[in-house]
Design a protein around this motif. Structure first.
Motif, PDB file in Angstrom:
ATOM      1  N   ALA A 278       0.827  -1.207   0.000  1.00  0.00           N
ATOM      2  CA  ALA A 278       0.000   0.000   0.000  1.00  0.00           C
ATOM      3  C   ALA A 278       0.861   1.256   0.000  1.00  0.00           C
ATOM      4  N   GLY A 279       2.045   1.182   0.608  1.00  0.00           N
ATOM      5  CA  GLY A 279       2.937   2.334   0.619  1.00  0.00           C
ATOM      6  C   GLY A 279       3.355   2.772  -0.762  1.00  0.00           C
ATOM      7  N   VAL A 280       3.290   1.839  -1.730  1.00  0.00           N
ATOM      8  CA  VAL A 280       3.653   2.162  -3.110  1.00  0.00           C
ATOM      9  C   VAL A 280       2.418   2.531  -3.925  1.00  0.00           C
ATOM     10  N   SER A 281       1.429   1.641  -3.985  1.00  0.00           N
ATOM     11  CA  SER A 281       0.274   1.853  -4.872  1.00  0.00           C
ATOM     12  C   SER A 281      -0.553   3.066  -4.460  1.00  0.00           C
ATOM     13  N   VAL A 282      -0.924   3.132  -3.183  1.00  0.00           N
ATOM     14  CA  VAL A 282      -1.714   4.275  -2.721  1.00  0.00           C
ATOM     15  C   VAL A 282      -0.861   5.542  -2.714  1.00  0.00           C
ATOM     16  N   GLY A 283       0.414   5.388  -2.386  1.00  0.00           N
ATOM     17  CA  GLY A 283       1.306   6.543  -2.404  1.00  0.00           C
ATOM     18  C   GLY A 283       1.436   7.146  -3.795  1.00  0.00           C
ATOM     19  N   LEU A 284       1.490   6.299  -4.821  1.00  0.00           N
ATOM     20  CA  LEU A 284       1.575   6.801  -6.193  1.00  0.00           C
ATOM     21  C   LEU A 284       0.305   7.541  -6.596  1.00  0.00           C
ATOM     22  N   LEU A 285      -0.839   7.066  -6.140  1.00  0.00           N
ATOM     23  CA  LEU A 285      -2.083   7.801  -6.389  1.00  0.00           C
ATOM     24  C   LEU A 285      -2.026   9.171  -5.732  1.00  0.00           C
ATOM     25  N   GLY A 286      -1.512   9.217  -4.509  1.00  0.00           N
ATOM     26  CA  GLY A 286      -1.357  10.503  -3.833  1.00  0.00           C
ATOM     27  C   GLY A 286      -0.390  11.420  -4.550  1.00  0.00           C
ATOM     28  N   ALA A 287       0.708  10.843  -5.084  1.00  0.00           N
ATOM     29  CA  ALA A 287       1.684  11.648  -5.822  1.00  0.00           C
ATOM     30  C   ALA A 287       1.054  12.249  -7.075  1.00  0.00           C
ATOM     31  N   LEU A 288       0.313  11.431  -7.825  1.00  0.00           N
ATOM     32  CA  LEU A 288      -0.355  11.927  -9.026  1.00  0.00           C
ATOM     33  C   LEU A 288      -1.296  13.084  -8.677  1.00  0.00           C
ATOM     34  N   ALA A 289      -2.086  12.902  -7.621  1.00  0.00           N
ATOM     35  CA  ALA A 289      -3.043  13.936  -7.229  1.00  0.00           C
ATOM     36  C   ALA A 289      -2.331  15.215  -6.794  1.00  0.00           C
ATOM     37  N   ALA A 290      -1.243  15.069  -6.017  1.00  0.00           N
ATOM     38  CA  ALA A 290      -0.542  16.248  -5.506  1.00  0.00           C
ATOM     39  C   ALA A 290       0.103  17.055  -6.622  1.00  0.00           C
ATOM     40  N   TYR A 291       0.720  16.373  -7.581  1.00  0.00           N
ATOM     41  CA  TYR A 291       1.360  17.104  -8.680  1.00  0.00           C
ATOM     42  C   TYR A 291       0.320  17.717  -9.616  1.00  0.00           C
ATOM     43  N   LEU A 292      -0.850  17.101  -9.737  1.00  0.00           N
ATOM     44  CA  LEU A 292      -1.925  17.717 -10.504  1.00  0.00           C
ATOM     45  C   LEU A 292      -2.324  19.045  -9.851  1.00  0.00           C
ATOM     46  N   ALA A 437     -12.721  24.136  -8.495  1.00  0.00           N
ATOM     47  CA  ALA A 437     -13.509  23.102  -7.819  1.00  0.00           C
ATOM     48  C   ALA A 437     -12.946  21.714  -8.118  1.00  0.00           C
ATOM     49  N   SER A 438     -12.497  21.520  -9.349  1.00  0.00           N
ATOM     50  CA  SER A 438     -11.898  20.235  -9.720  1.00  0.00           C
ATOM     51  C   SER A 438     -10.589  20.013  -8.975  1.00  0.00           C
ATOM     52  N   LEU A 439      -9.766  21.056  -8.875  1.00  0.00           N
ATOM     53  CA  LEU A 439      -8.510  20.950  -8.131  1.00  0.00           C
ATOM     54  C   LEU A 439      -8.770  20.665  -6.654  1.00  0.00           C
ATOM     55  N   LEU A 440      -9.816  21.247  -6.100  1.00  0.00           N
ATOM     56  CA  LEU A 440     -10.172  20.984  -4.702  1.00  0.00           C
ATOM     57  C   LEU A 440     -10.508  19.505  -4.506  1.00  0.00           C
ATOM     58  N   SER A 441     -11.263  18.936  -5.435  1.00  0.00           N
ATOM     59  CA  SER A 441     -11.613  17.521  -5.332  1.00  0.00           C
ATOM     60  C   SER A 441     -10.368  16.635  -5.359  1.00  0.00           C
ATOM     61  N   VAL A 442      -9.407  17.008  -6.197  1.00  0.00           N
ATOM     62  CA  VAL A 442      -8.177  16.214  -6.300  1.00  0.00           C
ATOM     63  C   VAL A 442      -7.334  16.365  -5.027  1.00  0.00           C
ATOM     64  N   ALA A 443      -7.314  17.557  -4.433  1.00  0.00           N
ATOM     65  CA  ALA A 443      -6.575  17.747  -3.175  1.00  0.00           C
ATOM     66  C   ALA A 443      -7.172  16.875  -2.071  1.00  0.00           C
ATOM     67  N   VAL A 444      -8.490  16.771  -2.038  1.00  0.00           N
ATOM     68  CA  VAL A 444      -9.145  15.891  -1.056  1.00  0.00           C
ATOM     69  C   VAL A 444      -8.746  14.439  -1.310  1.00  0.00           C
ATOM     70  N   LEU A 445      -8.676  14.052  -2.580  1.00  0.00           N
ATOM     71  CA  LEU A 445      -8.246  12.693  -2.928  1.00  0.00           C
ATOM     72  C   LEU A 445      -6.835  12.418  -2.407  1.00  0.00           C
ATOM     73  N   ALA A 446      -5.929  13.397  -2.546  1.00  0.00           N
ATOM     74  CA  ALA A 446      -4.572  13.222  -2.023  1.00  0.00           C
ATOM     75  C   ALA A 446      -4.596  12.993  -0.522  1.00  0.00           C
ATOM     76  N   GLY A 447      -5.435  13.764   0.194  1.00  0.00           N
ATOM     77  CA  GLY A 447      -5.540  13.580   1.642  1.00  0.00           C
ATOM     78  C   GLY A 447      -6.061  12.214   2.017  1.00  0.00           C
ATOM     79  N   VAL A 448      -7.038  11.716   1.267  1.00  0.00           N
ATOM     80  CA  VAL A 448      -7.574  10.368   1.519  1.00  0.00           C
ATOM     81  C   VAL A 448      -6.491   9.325   1.290  1.00  0.00           C
ATOM     82  N   ALA A 449      -5.699   9.487   0.222  1.00  0.00           N
ATOM     83  CA  ALA A 449      -4.609   8.547  -0.051  1.00  0.00           C
ATOM     84  C   ALA A 449      -3.597   8.532   1.088  1.00  0.00           C
ATOM     85  N   GLY A 450      -3.291   9.723   1.623  1.00  0.00           N
ATOM     86  CA  GLY A 450      -2.348   9.786   2.732  1.00  0.00           C
ATOM     87  C   GLY A 450      -2.881   9.191   4.011  1.00  0.00           C
TER      88      GLY A 450
END
Length: 468
Positions: A278-292, A437-450
Motif C-alpha cells: 500500500a505504501g507504493v500503490s496508494v502513495g503513487l495515487l497521492g503523488a499523481l493527485a498532488a502534482y496535478l 472546484a476540480s482541483l479541490l476535489s483532487v486535493a481531497v483525494l490526495a488527503g484520503v490517499a495519505g
C-alpha cells in the motif's frame, strides 16, 4: 572499444569520494537536474499566449507544447528506470543532461509549432533519463535514516525551479521572446553535466535488464497519448465526436492490454509486483493527485487573470515559493509528526487554500497569499509521500521506484494542464471556478490517499544504511 566506453560509469575522484560531505555533494548535483526540470515545467506554460500569437494556433493545439513532453515522459520514465538499474544510474543520468540540453537549444530554434512540439518530445527523452534516476541517486547516496531529509532538499530544489519559472519566464517572454524560455536551460545543463561527472557515485547494486519490453513501452506511451488526445479533443482541438469517443475507448483498451502484457512478460517494463504494498500503490495515487494540484494553477492563472507579465508571474511564484519554504523547513517544524500525519495535514492545508481561491476574484495579492499557503501544504505532503513510496521499495529496484514516482508526477502534471484547459473550455464564463472546484476535489483525494492505513508509513521502520 569506443562502444563499450559509452556504457562505463566513471568513479568519482578519491578526494571527493572520501570527503565527509560526499553524499551531500551528490544530492546537490541531483538538485541541479531537479531545478532545471521544474524550471522548464513551470516556465513553459507562460509561453502559450506568445506562441499562440506567433503561429496563429488554437490553445488546444498550443497546449501540446506541454502535453507532448509530458506524454513522452510518462511513457519512457519507467523504461528508463529499468535500463538505468541495469547499466548504471549515474551513466544514464548524465546522458539525460546531454539530450535535454541539446533539445532545449533545438526548441529555441524551432521554425514552427510542429517542430517545437517535435523537439519537446526529444527533450522529454532526456528528462525521462533524468527523472528516472534523480530519486534513486538521492536515496542511494545517503544513509536510509537521512532519506526523508535528502528528499526534502531535492524537493526544495524542484520548488526553487518552479518558483523562478513564472517570474523569469514572464520577464523573458516580454523582454526577449518565448525562445529564451528554452535557451535558459543550456548553461544550467552544461554545468550540471560537468558536476555530475565528478560528484555522482557509481551504481553499486544492479538488476539485469533481460529482454527489454518494447511492446510494454509502446502500450504505455500509446495509452497516455490516446487519453490526453481525447481530453484535448473535448477541450477544443477540433476533432469530430466520433474520433473523440474512439480515443477514450482506445485508451481504456490499451491500458487493459498493458496490464495483461506486464503480467505475462518475462522481463516486464513495469514490475506490477512493486505496486503490491500500500505504501507504493496508494502513495503513487497521492503523488499523481498532488502534482496535478501543484501544476494546475500554473496553467490556470495565466489564462484567467487580466493582469499579465511580471506582476502575474510574481503572484504565481508564491505557489512554488511556499512549496520550497515548507519542503526545507518541514523537517524542523514537524519533527515530532510521523509521515502519515504530515501527508494528511499537508493535503488539508492545500484544500483550505483552494477553497479560498474560489472567492478572491482578480486580486493578485490575495491570489499570491493563497497560492503561497497552497504551496506550504503541498511542500509538507509531497516529500513525506515520496519518502513513503521509496521506503517501501527494495534498494535493488530504486530506479524502477524512482521511475514510477516520476511517472506519477508526469501524469499528474499532464492531467493538471489538460484538466484546467478542459474546464476553461466547458465552463465558459465560469471556467476558472470549475477548474478550482476540480482541483479541490483532487486535493481531497490526495488527503484520503495519505490517510489510508499502510500508506505513508514505510519510512517509519528502523533505518538501514543505503548503498553509497
Amino acid at each position: 572499444m569506443f562502444g563499450n566506453a559509452l556504457f562505463v560509469e566513471h568513479a568519482r575522484p578519491a578526494a571527493i569520494r572520501e570527503h565527509p560531505l560526499a553524499s551531500w555533494l551528490a544530492v546537490g548535483t541531483v538538485c541541479m537536474g531537479a531545478f532545471m526540470g521544474q524550471l522548464d515545467a513551470s516556465i513553459v506554460t507562460l509561453t502559450f499566449p506568445a506562441v499562440q500569437a506567433q503561429f496563429a494556433a488554437p490553445l488546444a493545439a498550443v497546449e501540446w507544447i506541454s502535453l507532448s513532453y509530458l506524454v513522452t515522459l510518462v511513457g519512457l520514465v519507467a523504461g528508463a528506470g529499468r535500463v538505468s538499474d541495469a547499466y548504471g544510474r549515474k551513466l544514464m543520468y548524465l546522458y539525460g543532461f546531454v539530450v535535454f540540453t541539446a533539445a532545449s537549444a533545438a526548441c529555441a530554434l524551432a521554425p514552427s509549432l510542429s517542430w517545437l512540439i517535435a523537439f519537446r518530445v526529444v527533450q522529454a527523452v532526456g528528462a525521462a533519463l533524468l527523472q528516472a534516476n534523480s530519486v534513486a541517486l538521492v536515496v542511494t547516496s545517503v544513509a536510509r535514516g537521512r532519506m526523508r531529509e535528502a528528499l526534502s532538499v531535492q524537493a526544495a530544489a524542484q520548488a526553487l525551479g518552479l518558483a523562478l519559472g513564472p517570474t523569469v519566464g514572464g520577464a523573458l517572454v516580454l523582454a526577449a521572446g518565448w525562445q529564451w524560455v528554452f535557451w535558459v536551460n543550456v548553461p544550467v545543463g552544461i554545468v550540471a553535466l560537468i558536476a555530475g561527472h565528478f560528484l555522482l557515485p557509481r551504481t553499486r547494486e544492479r538488476t539485469p535488464l533481460g529482454a527489454f519490453d518494447w511492446p510494454g513501452l509502446v502500450l504505455l506511451a500509446s495509452t497516455s497519448t490516446a487519453f490526453l488526445l481525447a481530453i484535448s479533443a473535448v477541450s477544443g482541438l477540433g476533432l469530430s465526436p466520433v474520433i473523440t469517443v474512439s480515443l477514450f475507448v482506445l485508451s481504456i483498451a490499451l491500458s487493459a492490454a498493458f496490464v495483461v502484457r506486464e503480467l505475462r512478460a518475462a522481463s516486464p517494463l513495469l514490475d506490477l509486483q512493486v505496486l503490491r504494498p500500500a505504501g507504493v500503490s496508494v502513495g503513487l495515487l497521492g503523488a499523481l493527485a498532488a502534482y496535478l494540484v501543484l501544476f494546475g494553477p500554473l496553467a490556470l492563472f495565466p489564462q484567467v487573470i487580466a493582469a499579465g507579465g511580471a506582476a502575474l508571474g510574481l503572484a504565481i511564484s508564491a505557489l512554488p515559493a511556499g512549496f520550497a519554504l515548507s519542503a526545507v523547513g518541514g523537517n524542523r517544524w514537524l519533527r515530532g509528526a510521523d509521515t502519515r500525519s504530515r501527508a494528511v495535514g499537508g493535503a488539508a492545508v492545500a484544500a483550505f487554500a483552494i477553497v479560498g481561491l474560489l472567492f478572491v476574484g482578480q486580486s493578485l495579492v490575495a491570489i499570491a497569499v493563497l497560492l503561497g499557503v497552497l504551496g506550504l501544504g503541498l511542500g509538507v505532503f509531497i516529500p513525506a509521500n515520496n519518502a513513503a513510496i521509496m521506503g517501501a521499495i527494495p534498494a535493488r529496484s530504486a530506479a524502477v521506484g524512482g521511475g514510477l514516482l516520476n511517472m506519477g508526477r508526469g501524469l499528474g502534471t499532464a492531467l493538471g494542464v489538460a484538466l484546467v484547459m478542459l474546464c476553461l473550455h466547458l465552463g465558459a464564463g465560469q471556467g476558472a471556478m470549475f477548474a478550482l472546484a476540480s482541483l479541490l476535489s483532487v486535493a481531497v483525494l490526495a488527503g484520503v490517499a495519505g490517510a489510508v492505513p499502510g500508506a505513508a508509513r514505510a519510512v517509519e521502520s528502523p533505518a538501514t544504511n543505503a548503498e553509497l
